[in-house]
Design a protein around this motif. Sequence first.
Motif, PDB file in Angstrom:
ATOM      1  N   ALA A  41       0.831  -1.203   0.000  1.00  0.00           N
ATOM      2  CA  ALA A  41       0.000   0.000   0.000  1.00  0.00           C
ATOM      3  C   ALA A  41       0.870   1.259   0.000  1.00  0.00           C
ATOM      4  O   ALA A  41       0.563   2.226  -0.707  1.00  0.00           O
ATOM      5  N   CYS A  42       1.950   1.245   0.768  1.00  0.00           N
ATOM      6  CA  CYS A  42       2.852   2.398   0.798  1.00  0.00           C
ATOM      7  C   CYS A  42       3.503   2.617  -0.563  1.00  0.00           C
ATOM      8  O   CYS A  42       3.605   3.755  -1.027  1.00  0.00           O
ATOM      9  N   LEU A  45       0.830   4.041  -2.969  1.00  0.00           N
ATOM     10  CA  LEU A  45       0.548   5.437  -2.672  1.00  0.00           C
ATOM     11  C   LEU A  45       1.704   6.329  -3.106  1.00  0.00           C
ATOM     12  O   LEU A  45       1.494   7.419  -3.645  1.00  0.00           O
ATOM     13  N   ASP A  46       2.922   5.873  -2.904  1.00  0.00           N
ATOM     14  CA  ASP A  46       4.096   6.638  -3.314  1.00  0.00           C
ATOM     15  C   ASP A  46       4.130   6.810  -4.829  1.00  0.00           C
ATOM     16  O   ASP A  46       4.364   7.913  -5.336  1.00  0.00           O
ATOM     17  N   MET A  49       1.429   9.251  -5.876  1.00  0.00           N
ATOM     18  CA  MET A  49       1.785  10.635  -5.585  1.00  0.00           C
ATOM     19  C   MET A  49       2.796  11.176  -6.593  1.00  0.00           C
ATOM     20  O   MET A  49       2.746  12.335  -6.979  1.00  0.00           O
ATOM     21  N   TRP A  58      -5.618  15.907  -1.895  1.00  0.00           N
ATOM     22  CA  TRP A  58      -5.157  14.519  -2.018  1.00  0.00           C
ATOM     23  C   TRP A  58      -3.661  14.439  -1.740  1.00  0.00           C
ATOM     24  O   TRP A  58      -3.198  13.560  -1.014  1.00  0.00           O
ATOM     25  N   ALA A  62      -1.942  12.339   1.261  1.00  0.00           N
ATOM     26  CA  ALA A  62      -0.984  11.287   0.893  1.00  0.00           C
ATOM     27  C   ALA A  62       0.364  11.536   1.546  1.00  0.00           C
ATOM     28  O   ALA A  62       1.031  10.612   2.013  1.00  0.00           O
ATOM     29  N   LEU A  66       2.214   8.886   3.925  1.00  0.00           N
ATOM     30  CA  LEU A  66       3.548   8.397   3.564  1.00  0.00           C
ATOM     31  C   LEU A  66       4.596   8.795   4.608  1.00  0.00           C
ATOM     32  O   LEU A  66       5.500   8.021   4.908  1.00  0.00           O
TER      33      LEU A  66
END
Length: 97
Positions: A41-42, A45-46, A49, A58, A62, A66
């Motif tokens: 998930a990290c 998300l990274d 972004m 957002w 984020a 993070l």
Amino acid sequence: MKRWVGRHAPDIALWFGGLSLLAAVVVSAWDGPKLPDEVKACRLLDVAMQEADMAEGWYLEAGKVLGGHCGIKEAPVEAERKACFARRKNDNTIDCE
């Protein structure tokens, strides 16, 4: 030389076909290291972004996730920068460094 290649062409093709089939089986059987869902998930998300074109809020959220949960220390600063550019799309008077 032409006689040798012509006579053994089916053998060579069969050998290469078998080798490629074996490679496909090995690659499909190995799907890489197993990572915990939080790490996946990290990473997701990274990447989102870095690559996506999102709204200002957002990016800020984020960056918090993070930086706090994923341990990426520079993420909140990068999120602020990206949020500024997202805000600038709506208002050209905003100056982002």
